[in-house]
Design a protein around this motif. Structure first.
Motif, PDB file in Angstrom:
ATOM      1  N   PHE A   1       0.807  -1.221   0.000  1.00  0.00           N
ATOM      2  CA  PHE A   1       0.000   0.000   0.000  1.00  0.00           C
ATOM      3  C   PHE A   1       0.843   1.275   0.000  1.00  0.00           C
ATOM      4  O   PHE A   1       0.316   2.362  -0.211  1.00  0.00           O
ATOM      5  CB  PHE A   1      -0.917   0.019   1.231  1.00  0.00           C
ATOM      6  CG  PHE A   1      -2.029  -0.984   1.176  1.00  0.00           C
ATOM      7  CD1 PHE A   1      -3.270  -0.641   0.623  1.00  0.00           C
ATOM      8  CD2 PHE A   1      -1.856  -2.265   1.659  1.00  0.00           C
ATOM      9  CE1 PHE A   1      -4.295  -1.566   0.574  1.00  0.00           C
ATOM     10  CE2 PHE A   1      -2.881  -3.202   1.611  1.00  0.00           C
ATOM     11  CZ  PHE A   1      -4.108  -2.853   1.064  1.00  0.00           C
ATOM     12  N   VAL A   2       2.152   1.158   0.270  1.00  0.00           N
ATOM     13  CA  VAL A   2       3.027   2.333   0.294  1.00  0.00           C
ATOM     14  C   VAL A   2       3.790   2.388  -1.025  1.00  0.00           C
ATOM     15  O   VAL A   2       4.765   1.657  -1.224  1.00  0.00           O
ATOM     16  CB  VAL A   2       4.002   2.286   1.488  1.00  0.00           C
ATOM     17  CG1 VAL A   2       4.877   3.543   1.514  1.00  0.00           C
ATOM     18  CG2 VAL A   2       3.221   2.161   2.786  1.00  0.00           C
ATOM     19  N   GLY A   3       3.324   3.246  -1.907  1.00  0.00           N
ATOM     20  CA  GLY A   3       3.850   3.285  -3.266  1.00  0.00           C
ATOM     21  C   GLY A   3       5.345   3.526  -3.346  1.00  0.00           C
ATOM     22  O   GLY A   3       6.045   2.849  -4.099  1.00  0.00           O
ATOM     23  N   LYS A   4       5.855   4.486  -2.579  1.00  0.00           N
ATOM     24  CA  LYS A   4       7.276   4.820  -2.664  1.00  0.00           C
ATOM     25  C   LYS A   4       8.162   3.692  -2.138  1.00  0.00           C
ATOM     26  O   LYS A   4       9.241   3.432  -2.692  1.00  0.00           O
ATOM     27  CB  LYS A   4       7.563   6.122  -1.909  1.00  0.00           C
ATOM     28  CG  LYS A   4       7.127   7.371  -2.663  1.00  0.00           C
ATOM     29  CD  LYS A   4       7.748   8.617  -2.097  1.00  0.00           C
ATOM     30  CE  LYS A   4       7.290   9.861  -2.858  1.00  0.00           C
ATOM     31  NZ  LYS A   4       7.742   9.856  -4.256  1.00  0.00           N
ATOM     32  N   LEU A   5       7.727   3.023  -1.080  1.00  0.00           N
ATOM     33  CA  LEU A   5       8.508   1.912  -0.550  1.00  0.00           C
ATOM     34  C   LEU A   5       8.551   0.760  -1.552  1.00  0.00           C
ATOM     35  O   LEU A   5       9.601   0.159  -1.774  1.00  0.00           O
ATOM     36  CB  LEU A   5       7.926   1.443   0.782  1.00  0.00           C
ATOM     37  CG  LEU A   5       8.182   2.354   1.982  1.00  0.00           C
ATOM     38  CD1 LEU A   5       7.455   1.831   3.210  1.00  0.00           C
ATOM     39  CD2 LEU A   5       9.675   2.470   2.268  1.00  0.00           C
TER      40      LEU A   5
END
Length: 424
Positions: free
Chosen positions: A328-332
């Motif tokens: 759910f965390v796009g950058k990670l």
């Protein structure tokens, strides 16, 4: 058993819970180790890598629940179904793949039900050390080509910069394993990946554009029946993927053998093969319902267990939770996906080699006598067929090298006499 494990220098046993900061680092290490292969499968098929990471995390949690928290195994995208999924993606799209993945899970559950009724005592007879040892070696060495390809090849062309980065990554990881103390000595794989990543940045092999463009919060690309598409019956998908489940079951049992050796347990008896198969099957079914590929246990993560001697199931749960969160965390997710292949290749040299070395250890620990022709014939057949990648193709059904080698090893063990006639 706990005392025995501590004597064997196990840092954290299966039921041991690490301290919070230590827990995070160890779990992140497992996530990074499985990442390259888990996202490669959806990339090759044309699926969304983010949903594959998410489904691997959910599948692992299901597996651990089904096995009563007794087996430290991480599940990732299965390579065995790539060819079938590629064909289905070009013709009928993901709905067909989803149905095939669900069918694979159902086959696992049916076999698990049968084993729960008849028991698993037969396993000791068909899988003695002379079969298990070479099969475990094959599991590690059959992946050697994949590691070398990651380490050397840039878009199918040899790249000396790739190979230098891979060798530096390998060297750093070996150094961290040998010379670090305390908490840092528990995360040599993670440190190796981070070190290799920084070297890759210096060599200009990392593209940060996708990381900069990615949103902090990004909903995974779910493919849910009746929500994202109207499901139908895809008999071609079921007939094309379900039989391959018998191949991945053989590989699954091979991984359980390695884990038995590493942890000093007998997982075939406790929690039982029926539970390990059920966990794998349910995980694939759930993956099919949310948009991911079928999943299976992963050699990379077994390699991490072997190197670090950290067998805690809590660490695996932590890795699974991180996988779900990262979905759910796009950058990670984008940052992890930016890890270049030579870094993964350099780490894989060590991970896959350690698995193979554990197969050799099984033969040594059980004092297998290779002066006996029977043992020599069995080991030789398994090793060359498995490492060579020989496979049996019957229409759409393919028996891969590892599965074929295991099957032939089992057959030879059952039919060959204890001694050759000229040994009497």
């Amino acid at each position: 058993m706990q005392t025995e494990h501590k004597k064997n220098n196990v840092v954290l046993d299966i039921g041991d819970r690490p301290a919070p900061l230590q827990w995070f680092g160890l779990s992140l290490q497992h996530l990074f180790a499985m990442f390259g292969s888990t996202v490669l499968v959806p990339i090759l098929v044309g699926l969304n890598p983010g949903i594959a990471i998410l489904s691997s995390g959910i599948g692992t949690i299901i597996y651990i629940l089904m096995t009563k928290g007794k087996i430290p195994a991480y599940l990732g995208s299965s390579f065995a179904f790539i060819v079938a999924m590629q064909a289905l993606m070009k013709t009928q799209g993901y709905p067909a793949i989803a149905q095939g993945s669900i069918a694979v899970g159902v086959v696992y559950l049916i076999v698990a039900l049968i084993i729960s009724k008849i028991g698993s005592a037969w396993i000791d007879k068909v899988l003695p050390p002379i079969v298990v040892g070479p099969v475990v070696m094959v599991i590690g060495l059959s992946l050697a080509g994949s590691a070398a390809n990651d380490a050397m090849m840039n878009n199918s062309h040899y790249d000396i910069k790739f190979f230098i980065v891979a060798l530096i990554t390998l060297g750093l990881t070996v150094f961290f394993n040998m010379f670090l103390k305390g908490f840092l000595s528990l995360i040599p794989i993670l440190l190796g990946i981070v070190g290799g990543y920084l070297v890759a940045v210096l060599f200009g092999l990392v593209d940060f554009a996708p990381v900069m463009q990615a949103a902090w919060f990004a909903l995974p690309a779910f493919e849910v029946p009746f929500v994202n598409y109207q499901p139908g019956f895809y008999w071609g998908a079921i007939l094309g993927m379900a039989p391959i489940a018998f191949v991945t079951m053989t590989e699954h049992m091979g991984h359980i053998m390695v884990l038995d050796q590493l942890t000093g347990r007998d997982f075939f008896k406790d929690p039982g093969l029926h539970r390990t198969l059920s966990g794998d099957g349910l995980a694939s079914i759930v993956a099919g319902f949310i948009g991911g590929p079928p999943v299976t246990s992963y050699g990379e993560n077994i390699g991490v267990l072997a190197i670090t001697k950290v067998h805690s199931v809590f660490v695996i749960i932590g890795a699974a939770v991180l996988a779900v969160v990262f979905g759910f965390v796009g950058k990670l997710s984008a940052l992890i996906m930016s890890i270049p292949s030579p870094v993964i290749g350099g780490i894989s040299f060590l991970l896959f080699g350690v698995i193979a070395a554990n197969g050799l250890r099984i033969l040594i620990d059980n004092k297998i006598d290779f002066d006996q022709k029977r043992n020599l014939m069995i080991a030789a057949t398994i090793l060359v067929i498995g490492i060579g990648g020989a496979y049996l193709q019957l229409g759409q059904f393919q028996l891969t090298g590892v599965a074929l080698a295991t099957l032939l090893g089992i057959v030879l063990n059952l039919i060959l006499p204890k001694q050759a006639r000229n040994e009497d």
